[in-house]
Structure formats: structure tokens, C-alpha cells
Scaffold this active site. Sequence first.
Site, PDB file in Angstrom:
ATOM      1  CG  HIS A   1       1.935 -18.045   1.866  1.00 50.95           C
ATOM      2  ND1 HIS A   1       2.717 -17.542   2.894  1.00 50.95           N
ATOM      3  CD2 HIS A   1       2.343 -19.327   1.688  1.00 50.95           C
ATOM      4  CE1 HIS A   1       3.558 -18.492   3.307  1.00 50.95           C
ATOM      5  NE2 HIS A   1       3.350 -19.576   2.587  1.00 50.95           N
TER       6      HIS A   1
ATOM      7  CB  CYS B   1       2.443 -14.468   8.332  1.00 52.61           C
ATOM      8  SG  CYS B   1       2.190 -13.798   6.711  1.00 52.61           S
TER       9      CYS B   1
ATOM     10  CG  ASP C   1      11.019 -17.269   7.594  1.00 53.57           C
ATOM     11  OD1 ASP C   1      10.814 -16.052   7.482  1.00 53.57           O
ATOM     12  OD2 ASP C   1      11.831 -17.891   6.889  1.00 53.57           O
TER      13      ASP C   1
HETATM   14  N1  GLY Z   1       9.518 -15.186   5.322  1.00 52.25           N
HETATM   15  C1  GLY Z   1       8.249 -15.804   5.408  1.00 52.25           C
HETATM   16  C2  GLY Z   1       8.236 -17.039   4.614  1.00 52.25           C
HETATM   17  O1  GLY Z   1       8.818 -16.999   3.595  1.00 52.25           O
HETATM   18  O2  GLY Z   1       7.726 -18.067   4.916  1.00 52.25           O
END
Ligand code: GLY
Length: 255
Positions: A163, A250, A60
Site C-alpha cells: 500500500h 492499517c 484481515d
Molecule cells: N494482511 C493485510 C492485507 O493484506 O490487507
Amino acid sequence: MFKNIIVRKPGKSLVDGIASADLGKPDYEKALKQHEAYIEALKKCGVEVTVLEADERYPDSCFVEDPAVVTKKCAIITNPGASSRKGEQVEIKEVLKKFYDEKNIEEIKNPGTIEGGDVMMVGDHFYVGLSARTNEGGARQFIDILKKYGYDGTMVPLEKVLHLKTGLAYLENNNLLVAGEFVDNPVFKDFNRIIIDENEAYSANCIWVNGTVIVPAGYEKAKKAIEELGYKILIVDTSEYRKVDGGLSCLSLRF
Ligand code: GLY
């Protein structure tokens, strides 16, 4: 205004990224092309883009927003709550030393955890989501650090989303995209709230970069609503990142 943006290329291990949705595995070649298009869009917003090489150890790690929070006065190295992401913060700290004085690089310590996706900056105020990744201890440490620099923060307990910025995007000028559980949250009542349709919820994760809003491809109602606010729009396809719970915010650190 932002001067710098840091991104990290996805590795082939992106296919093993943490995924909650049942959307299949990302197509790596397509993800790479989408990442290049993302970088091109950022460059059009007048920022210097630093592109870090892929780090295969961390599936990630292209979601570079999570291991640090960057502000005008300091960088705060986070402590990721997801076990497969622990260690990403060590790598990003080294990178941030090129941009910040070491005395202005702060760190969140165990047992506190926090990920940058849970932090939304609104001027000198930061909203911090309490999520499966960010605990109260991490958020408390984070807000205490902010106060040293003349900033402040508010904790926001999350119910469903990964998030905080999964369902919110601040577009400056008091404009806030809100989706899902945030629509009726009184914490955000004084913003000019642009409510994102339930079936376009993913598009609440847009980014404002120097007056332009970058919007994920395929969300026409959200695009129209943002255009109506007077923003210039750039569209970037993030379909492969969505498969592993990632989105536009992100994928970069903006400061
Ligand atoms: N796949 C992004 C996260 O879960 O942090």
C-alpha cells in the site's frame, strides 16, 4: 485534530491473514495484547476510541483502515481489491452511519477497487497509490468524489509495496516519512522528507495523532529522527501484525 478513532479487535482468524513476508504466523494472544496497547496509546492522544468486535469471517478485518476513508466532510466506503477482504466494507459502512449523515457516505463501485491503505491525506489533498489492490478506475472514482467536497487527489503508481502508506507517513507540518521506492519519487519532493533507513523500512508506517507520533517498537533510528522533529512519541509493538503485512496506520480509522 482527530476526535474519533475506530479500531476492530483481531479475530483468531488473523493467523490466516494475507501475508507476503516469511515471518511466521501471528501469535493471537500476543496480537490481542498489542492491540490493547495500541488502544491505550490512542487514548493518550485525546481521542474517543470506538472498539469494534472481532469479525472472524474476515482474517484481515482488524486492518480497519482499508474498507473506508474518513475525512472531515465525508466517509468514502472503499471496494477492497483483495478477494478475502471483499465484504469488510459492508460492515464498516454500518458503523460509519453513527458518525456521518448518510448523504455524506459515498461508495466506490466495481470495477473500481481501492483500499484505504493506499490513501494518504495531506490537508485537503489526498495521494492515492495505484497498487495490486487499488486500480485506476477506483482511484478515479475516489478523486471525483473528493472533488465534490472541495478536496482533490493525485495518483501515485506503486512499484513494490503493498500500500502507499507501507512506505510513507504524513506527520503534518509538511513532515513526511519516506522509505524505499518513495525516497526518489518527485511527487513528494516539496515535503520535508525524513528518509527511513532501508533496514528500518517497516517503521515508515507511523501515525500522527493530535501532535503525537505513534511509532512501532524496535526502530531506533526512525524514533530518534522523529523525536528530533520535536514530536512527542509513543511506542507500540506491532510485531504480530507485521507478520500479516499490517502496521500502525492499517489498524485504525482516524477522523
Ligand atoms: N494482511 C493485510 C492485507 O493484506 O490487507
